[in-house]
Design an enzyme around this catalytic site. Structure first.
Site, PDB file in Angstrom:
ATOM      1  N   GLU A 458       0.806  -1.028  -0.038  1.00 32.78           N
ATOM      2  CA  GLU A 458      -0.146  -0.079  -0.075  1.00 32.78           C
ATOM      3  C   GLU A 458       0.940   1.230   0.061  1.00 32.78           C
ATOM      4  OE1 GLU A 458      -0.117   1.823   3.167  1.00 32.78           O
ATOM      5  OE2 GLU A 458      -1.595   3.201   2.658  1.00 32.78           O
ATOM      6  N   ASP A 532       2.370   1.182   5.103  1.00 32.75           N
ATOM      7  CA  ASP A 532       2.981   2.495   5.860  1.00 32.75           C
ATOM      8  C   ASP A 532       2.932   2.314   7.479  1.00 32.75           C
ATOM      9  OD1 ASP A 532       4.133   3.639   3.743  1.00 32.75           O
ATOM     10  OD2 ASP A 532       2.558   4.954   3.430  1.00 32.75           O
ATOM     11  N   ASP A 534       1.854   4.409   9.094  1.00 30.24           N
ATOM     12  CA  ASP A 534       0.862   5.512   9.700  1.00 30.24           C
ATOM     13  C   ASP A 534      -0.512   5.180   9.795  1.00 30.24           C
ATOM     14  OD1 ASP A 534      -0.003   5.212   7.268  1.00 30.24           O
ATOM     15  OD2 ASP A 534       0.755   7.014   6.370  1.00 30.24           O
ATOM     16  N   ASP A 536      -3.186   5.418   8.042  1.00 31.16           N
ATOM     17  CA  ASP A 536      -3.707   4.719   6.978  1.00 31.16           C
ATOM     18  C   ASP A 536      -3.208   3.394   6.711  1.00 31.16           C
ATOM     19  OD1 ASP A 536      -5.320   6.826   6.051  1.00 31.16           O
ATOM     20  OD2 ASP A 536      -3.981   7.712   4.652  1.00 31.16           O
TER      21      ASP A 536
END
Ligand code: 0RA
Length: 670
Positions: A458, A532, A534, A536
């Site tokens: 992603e 990632d 983070d 998201d």
């Protein structure tokens, strides 16, 4: 609904508070001549047991050995179930023998005039002494056990019985099933009960060493299944002692299993009812997970392969929820207006269920290879009716319980329908395009799935870096792009229907769903989720994990699913570059390798895209240096293990397990 009493673990011996008759030697010879004639006949019967022990206790390994204990404990529990006993002491002695002591009525000792034999002797020496004396004449008895105490006697080097009854103390000793001495009678018993102490015969068993843990696990289970019966296990050599007593019965069992879950309502649902001579005990709860943990017992025996009682129970659950839904249509969302009838399936009612079903049947018929399946046809309808009636009534009066459970079940149903739709789409697409792979997939050249890895990536630029950095022979890249990435609280069923997930299913090659999924068609033996670090990234990872858990659990069971661990930091000092995968590691590198922050350039990676292809390869993809976390599905694949770990005696593994489990839950709940 019930109060739970946790098992108390004591380190000292509890007082037995029982008069101990004078110990007499186990080595008192082969008995006198008077006994020899009748022993011959007896031995003919018990010789059969010694010749083919497997026929009676299943085998001569560890299971068979412990079967001896269960055989006697079952008798004591039967006394408790009949209301005559409250406590069972199981003691592991230092000479390798075991004693089972109860405060029941005591084995009958009256002497039959013509034969001169006591009932005690008949019970101990005659195989299937049956009818009057056999404990199988009790209302309920375990179908797998219940071969009789005489079998234990036949397979013991020596066995000694003590009975307290009618104010007297009666003792008799046996060797390898044969009477070794007259019954000794003495006065002055102010209690009643039976103690059987025996040493398993080393000529019969592969090993004669009992396991504290095996004994403890089953005795705890028996304490759950037989509400209020107190069971004490002691090991003399270590002074280890476990005491089990559960006032809540199987409701305590469910509470116990609930400890690692988030239940949807506070009180465990539990009830007991008798109908047509069948006693039915149910305890259940729902949690926010997807796995089911369900245990069914018949006459205290774990029916691991189910049977008619389980069919009745599942049928009842499905009926009750369908009826509740019909009576409360406001529970439905948009489905309501469509006019088509909503039908919940059994599968819909199983997600997040923790249940224990314990029934007692007068004459159980056990079927199957391991005799773990109940066959009695009459049981199905009885269990179905009792569970339907009680449960519906309960839900009607407890909407605070019924509503969250119904919401959960409706979510399962929606997910099932969405998956069905996705399968049909995939099927149609496959038919149209001849099973072609998604255009976004950068496949590897190797064709042996065991050597192939699929990176599910992603992030906008990450897919590009991964494609450039990979080993194209064995590593394939599937970039995930699209709207779902930034949508908070994406519903799983919408995700499933998305093109992204269609691509994923096609790339993996297995298809989805009960009928269509085929693990043998997987094109990769390693599926690596690379997102990632983070919010998201965490979100898409959660969605993907949920998708795999729900629709391709076999991939997880096989150990094919992994999560990539990209570094959080790059540290640079002069020409030296280091990567850190956690804050702790970063601090350690700074302190120990760089000697402080002076001249250190610290870069925090926010996304995979910030790494160039070489860096991504080296830190995250290179099999030689990377860190992969395997996704485990403990609670689905290893229900038994959970059971034994949670029910086990060692505190440490239990703690470890819960930590691992909690981490996994965290992965799913970010
Ligand atoms: C036969 C008949 C009765 C009790 C028992 C056996 C019995 C066996 C065992 C084995 C371990 N503990 C036991 N307690 C009882 C019925 C006795 C009566 O009717 O009084």
């Amino acid at each position: 609904m019930t109060d739970q009493e946790n098992p108390v673990v004591m380190q000292q011996e509890p007082p037995e508070n029982f008069e101990q008759p004078a110990e007499h030697s186990h080595e008192n010879g082969n008995g006198n001549a008077e006994y020899s004639a009748r022993n011959i006949r007896v031995l003919e019967g018990l010789e059969a047991v010694r010749k083919r022990p497997g026929m009676y206790i299943g085998g001569t390994g560890l299971d068979g050995l412990h079967h001896l204990v269960w055989e006697i404990v079952d008798n004591s529990i039967d006394e408790a179930l009949a209301g005559h006993a409250s406590t069972v002491h199981v003691t592991m002695h230092e000479d390798g023998s075991i004693s089972v002591l109860d405060d029941g009525r005591g084995i009958p000792v009256d002497v039959h005039e013509q034969t001169g034999k006591s009932a005690l002797e008949v019970i101990l020496t005659v195989l299937h002494s049956g009818g009057k004396f056999d404990k199988n004449s009790y209302k309920y008895s375990g179908g797998l056990h219940g071969v009789g105490i005489s079998v234990v006697n036949a397979l013991s080097e020596w066995l000694e019985v003590t009975v307290w009854r009618d104010g007297g103390i009666f003792q008799q000793t046996f060797r390898r099933g044969a009477v070794a001495g007259e019954m000794i009678t003495s006065e002055g018993a102010s209690r009643t009960g039976t103690k059987i102490r025996f040493k398993p015969d080393a000529e019969i068993f592969e090993s004669t060493e009992f396991s504290f843990d095996i004994l403890s696990k089953r005795l705890r289970e028996l304490a759950f299944l037989n509400r209020g019966v107190k069971i004490v296990l002691r090991q003399k050599s270590t002074l280890k002692c476990h005491l089990f007593e559960y006032v809540g019965g199987i409701a305590s069992f469910v509470e116990f299993l609930n400890e690692t879950k988030n239940p949807l309502f506070r009180d465990v649902i539990s009830f007991s009812k008798e109908k047509d001579g069948i006693e039915i005990d149910v305890a259940m709860s729902y949690n926010d997970g997807y796995a089911e943990q369900f245990f069914a017992f018949v006459n205290n025996i774990n029916t691991i392969d189910g049977g008619t009682h389980v069919v009745g129970y599942r049928n009842a659950l499905t009926k009750v929820f369908n009826r509740y839904l019909k009576e409360n249509p406001d529970l439905l969302g948009k489905e309501k207006s469509k006019g088509n009838e909503i039908k919940l399936t059994t599968e819909d009612t199983r997600e997040g269920l923790i249940g224990v079903l314990s029934i007692r049947v007068p004459e159980p018929q056990f079927e199957g290879q391991t005799k773990g399946k109940l066959g009695n046809p009459e049981v199905r309808a009885v269990v179905d009716q009792v569970v339907s009636d009680v449960l519906y009534d309960y839900f009607e009066h407890n909407p605070g319980v019924a509503r969250p459970v119904m919401d959960k079940i409706l979510t399962s149903m929606r997910a099932r329908l969405a998956a069905q739709k996705a399968r049909e789409l995939t099927r149609r697409k496959t038919a149209l395009e001849g099973g072609s792979l998604p255009g976004k997939l950068a496949d590897c050249s190797e064709r042996d799935p065991a050597k192939c890895e699929l990176f599910i990536v992603e992030g906008n630029s990450a897919g590009g870096s991964a494609k450039q950095g990979r080993d194209r022979r064995t590593q394939a890249i599937l970039p995930l792009r699209g709207k779902i990435l930034n949508v908070e609280k994406t519903r799983l069923e919408r995700v499933i229907g998305s093109e992204t997930i269609q691509d994923l299913i096609n790339a993996i090659g297995t298809n989805v769903g009960a009928e269509d999924f085929d693990i043998n068609k997987t094109r990769y033996h390693k599926l690596v989720i690379m997102t990632d670090a983070d919010v998201d990234g965490a979100h898409i990872r959660t969605l993907l994990l949920t998708f795999f858990f729900r629709y391709m659990p076999e991939l997880i069971h096989k150990g094919y699913l992994y999560i990539a661990q990209p570094p959080l930091y790059k540290l640079k000092k002069g020409k030296v570059e280091k990567y850190a995968f956690s804050d702790d590691e970063k601090d350690k590198i700074v302190q120990e390798e760089f000697g402080g922050m002076d001249k250190v350039v610290l870069q925090r990676y926010k996304g995979l895209g910030e790494m160039n292809p070489d860096q991504l390869w080296e830190t995250t993809m290179n099999p030689e240096t990377r860190l992969l976390k395997k996704v485990r599905a403990d609670d689905e694949t290893e229900a038994d293990r959970i059971f034994s770990v949670l029910m086990g005696d060692k505190v440490e593994p239990r703690r470890d397990f819960i930590t691992v489990y909690a981490k996994q839950v965290k992965n799913l709940d970010i």
